[in-house]
Motif scaffolding. Structure first.
Motif, PDB file in Angstrom:
ATOM      1  N   ALA A  11       1.659   2.145   6.548  1.00 15.60           N
ATOM      2  CA  ALA A  11       2.581   1.315   5.768  1.00 15.60           C
ATOM      3  C   ALA A  11       1.916   0.832   4.481  1.00 15.60           C
ATOM      4  O   ALA A  11       2.524   0.886   3.407  1.00 15.60           O
ATOM      5  CB  ALA A  11       3.072   0.131   6.607  1.00 15.60           C
ATOM      6  N   LEU A  12       0.657   0.370   4.573  1.00 18.54           N
ATOM      7  CA  LEU A  12      -0.033  -0.073   3.359  1.00 18.54           C
ATOM      8  C   LEU A  12      -0.209   1.094   2.391  1.00 18.54           C
ATOM      9  O   LEU A  12      -0.012   0.944   1.187  1.00 18.54           O
ATOM     10  CB  LEU A  12      -1.381  -0.708   3.684  1.00 18.54           C
ATOM     11  N   ASP A  13      -0.530   2.272   2.910  1.00 23.59           N
ATOM     12  CA  ASP A  13      -0.621   3.450   2.039  1.00 23.59           C
ATOM     13  C   ASP A  13       0.713   3.723   1.351  1.00 23.59           C
ATOM     14  O   ASP A  13       0.751   4.067   0.177  1.00 23.59           O
ATOM     15  CB  ASP A  13      -1.054   4.684   2.841  1.00 23.59           C
ATOM     16  N   GLY A  14       1.818   3.550   2.079  1.00 21.92           N
ATOM     17  CA  GLY A  14       3.146   3.737   1.492  1.00 21.92           C
ATOM     18  C   GLY A  14       3.423   2.738   0.387  1.00 21.92           C
ATOM     19  O   GLY A  14       3.986   3.080  -0.654  1.00 21.92           O
ATOM     20  N   GLN A  15       3.009   1.497   0.608  1.00 19.80           N
ATOM     21  CA  GLN A  15       3.197   0.472  -0.411  1.00 19.80           C
ATOM     22  C   GLN A  15       2.383   0.800  -1.661  1.00 19.80           C
ATOM     23  O   GLN A  15       2.883   0.723  -2.786  1.00 19.80           O
ATOM     24  CB  GLN A  15       2.801  -0.902   0.128  1.00 19.80           C
ATOM     25  N   VAL A  16       1.130   1.177  -1.475  1.00 22.44           N
ATOM     26  CA  VAL A  16       0.253   1.508  -2.605  1.00 22.44           C
ATOM     27  C   VAL A  16       0.799   2.727  -3.352  1.00 22.44           C
ATOM     28  O   VAL A  16       0.816   2.752  -4.591  1.00 22.44           O
ATOM     29  CB  VAL A  16      -1.195   1.723  -2.116  1.00 22.44           C
ATOM     30  N   ASP A  17       1.255   3.731  -2.615  1.00 16.87           N
ATOM     31  CA  ASP A  17       1.830   4.921  -3.260  1.00 16.87           C
ATOM     32  C   ASP A  17       3.049   4.551  -4.112  1.00 16.87           C
ATOM     33  O   ASP A  17       3.196   5.044  -5.235  1.00 16.87           O
ATOM     34  CB  ASP A  17       2.221   5.976  -2.221  1.00 16.87           C
ATOM     35  N   ALA A  18       3.916   3.689  -3.577  1.00 21.92           N
ATOM     36  CA  ALA A  18       5.095   3.262  -4.342  1.00 21.92           C
ATOM     37  C   ALA A  18       4.659   2.522  -5.607  1.00 21.92           C
ATOM     38  O   ALA A  18       5.203   2.752  -6.693  1.00 21.92           O
ATOM     39  CB  ALA A  18       5.996   2.376  -3.477  1.00 21.92           C
TER      40      ALA A  18
END
Length: 123
Positions: A11-18
């Motif tokens: 989830a944190l990776d998804g946030q950073v990617d966004a």
């Protein structure tokens, strides 16, 4: 590693990617959309998803001001079946120079079937 920890890392990776795609509103979907969401910084505390979103939109008016977000995990632990505590070192670089950075601690909770940040202390 437990599934909860793996899911929160993803989830944190998804946030950073966004964030790095310039999708501020998408990055914000990883926060708990509630008036009880808590944001803590060196400037004090802010309560409420909308208040935090408004502050981010004021500080990062367009993609060119968002920079590139990176992080290094420092500590992660599952504190209950539906809560994970995550601490990491972060920075945002803009045009190859550090814009801001520090250490962040986040409390992630599984609410309505998805992991969201309910509290963050970034400094």
């Amino acid at each position: 590693m437990t599934d909860a920890i793996t899911e929160v890392k993803e989830a944190l990776d998804g946030q950073v990617d966004a964030w790095n795609r310039g999708e501020l509103e998408k990055a914000m979907t990883y926060y708990w959309n509630s008036p009880d969401m808590l944001w803590i910084s060196r400037n004090g505390t802010e309560t409420g998803y909308q208040e935090v979103l408004d502050g981010f939109q004021k500080d990062f008016t367009n993609r060119s001001k968002m920079g590139v977000y990176t992080y290094e995990p420092l500590h992660i632990e599952q504190v209950s079946a539906e809560a994970v505590y995550y601490v990491y070192h972060w920075k945002i670089d803009l045009q190859g120079k550090k814009l801001m950075g520090g250490v962040s601690s986040q409390l992630w909770k599984k609410l309505d079937g998805r992991w969201v940040i309910t509290t963050e202390h970034a400094s």
